[in-house]
Design an enzyme around this catalytic site. Structure first.
Site, PDB file in Angstrom:
ATOM      1  CD  GLU A  93       9.779   3.622   5.655  1.00  0.00           C
ATOM      2  OE1 GLU A  93      10.869   3.294   5.130  1.00  0.00           O
ATOM      3  OE2 GLU A  93       8.739   2.961   5.492  1.00  0.00           O
ATOM      4  CE  LYS A 140       9.725   0.827   2.619  1.00  0.00           C
ATOM      5  NZ  LYS A 140       8.497   1.108   3.382  1.00  0.00           N
ATOM      6  CD  GLU A 143       6.074   5.537  -1.136  1.00  0.00           C
ATOM      7  OE1 GLU A 143       6.061   4.370  -1.558  1.00  0.00           O
ATOM      8  OE2 GLU A 143       6.933   5.968  -0.357  1.00  0.00           O
TER       9      GLU A 143
HETATM   10  P1  PGA Z   1       5.135  -0.895   1.165  1.00  0.00           P
HETATM   11  O1  PGA Z   1       6.198   0.328   1.122  1.00  0.00           O
HETATM   12  O2  PGA Z   1       4.915  -1.314  -0.266  1.00  0.00           O
HETATM   13  O3  PGA Z   1       5.834  -1.951   1.990  1.00  0.00           O
HETATM   14  O4  PGA Z   1       3.900  -0.375   1.790  1.00  0.00           O
HETATM   15  C1  PGA Z   1       6.161   1.296   0.114  1.00  0.00           C
HETATM   16  C2  PGA Z   1       7.229   2.327   0.336  1.00  0.00           C
HETATM   17  O5  PGA Z   1       7.435   2.740   1.493  1.00  0.00           O
HETATM   18  O6  PGA Z   1       7.907   2.765  -0.613  1.00  0.00           O
END
Ligand code: PGA
Length: 249
Positions: A95, A12, A163
Site C-alpha cells: 500500500e 493499517k 504478500e
Molecule cells: P489482509 O492484509 O490480511 O487484510 O489481507 C494483509 C496485509 O496487508 O498486511
C-alpha cells in the site's frame, strides 16, 4: 535451527484508543502459546499507549523514514518509534509502495534505519495480479527482495513478508503450491545475498489470512508465520491464527 513462527498483525489506518481493548485477549493468547512470537502493529499514535496497556506484547510500527532526523514533515524516524516502545517496523508494504511511490531503494533505506535503531524490519514484497497473470510473479518478487533487503542482514533483525497484492483484503489466497514455490524462491534469493544466514530468516505469508485458512498456509514449507491485516483487528479473529501457528510449533 528451527524458525519460530511469527504472527504479526497490521492494523493499517484503523483503530483509536478504545480499540486497544482488543490487545488484552491477544496478549493472553501470546502468553498461553510461548512457542510462537506475536506482534501487533497499530497506527503510530497508538504505539506508546499500547505498550502501556500490554507491556508484555510486542508492538510494532507500520513504516519509518530512512533518515535519522531532518526536514521530513509528517515522517517518523526509527529512533522515534523505538523510543515509543516499538519492537518491529513494517517497511515497503504494497500500500505504501503504491500510495507513496516507495521504491526498493527507499525500502532498503528504511530497513537499514530500523536496524540502526534496534528494530526488527518486516520487509514486504509481492506481485500484482497483472504480474502474476503474465507469469512474472517470481521475477518481480525476487527482484524486490534483491533491491529491498540490506546487505549483511541477519535473522535477528530481518523478517520478510510475501504478500501478493491481489490477495490483500480480497478474501482470495494463492494455492498452497504457489505459496510454497514463492517462499522457496525468496529463500533461494536470500541465500545468494546473505549465505547460510538465509536459513534463519523468517518469511511470513500475508494476504487474507484468517482463522479458516491459517493452519494450511502456516504448514507450507518455508512459511514461518503470517502478516495479518483485517483479521488482526479483533482478538476473536486473530487468536485462532495464533493458535494455528502454535499447533505447528
Ligand atoms: P489482509 O492484509 O490480511 O487484510 O489481507 C494483509 C496485509 O496487508 O498486511
Amino acid at each position: 535451527m528451527a524458525r519460530r513462527k511469527l504472527i504479526a498483525g497490521n492494523w493499517k489506518m484503523n483503530g483509536h484508543l478504545d480499540h486497544l481493548r482488543e490487545l488484552h485477549g491477544i496478549d493472553k493468547a501470546a502468553k498461553a502459546h510461548p512457542q510462537v512470537d506475536v506482534a501487533i502493529c497499530p497506527p503510530a499514535t497508538l504505539i506508546a499507549p499500547a505498550v502501556a496497556r500490554v507491556p508484555g506484547l510486542a508492538i510494532g510500527a507500520q513504516d519509518c523514514h530512512g533518515a535519522d532526523k531532518g526536514a521530513h514533515t509528517g515522517c517518523l524516524s526509527a529512533a522515534m518509534l523505538k523510543e515509543a516502545g516499538a519492537h518491529h517496523v513494517i517497511v515497503g508494504h504494497s500500500e505504501r509502495r503504491a500510495d507513496q511511490g516507495e521504491t526498493d531503494a527507499d525500502v532498503r533505506g528504511k530497513a537499514e534505519a530500523a536496524h540502526r535503531h534496534g528494530l526488527t524490519a518486516i520487509v514486504c514484497v509481492g506481485e500484482t495480479e497483472v504480474e502474476r497473470d503474465a507469469g512474472d510473479a517470481e521475477v518481480v518478487v525476487t527482484s524486490q527482495v534483491a533491491g529491498s533487503v540490506p546487505s549483511g542482514a541477519t535473522a535477528d533483525w530481518l523478517v520478510i513478508a510475501y504478500e501478493p497484492v491481489w490477495a490483500i483484503g480480497t478474501g482470495r489466497v494463492p494455492t498452497l503450491e504457489d505459496v510454497a514455490a514463492m517462499h522457496a524462491a525468496i529463500r533461494a534469493k536470500l541465500t545468494e545475498m546473505i549465505g547460510d544466514e538465509a536459513e534463519n530468516v523468517r518469511i511470513l505469508y500475508g494476504g487474507s489470512m484468517n482463522g479458516d485458512n491459517a493452519a494450511d498456509l502456516l504448514a507450507v514449507d518455508n512459511v514461518d508465520g503470517g502478516l495479518v491485516g483485517g483479521a488482526s483487528l479483533s482478538a476473536d479473529k486473530f487468536i485462532p491464527i495464533v493458535e494455528a501457528g502454535a499447533a505447528l510449533a
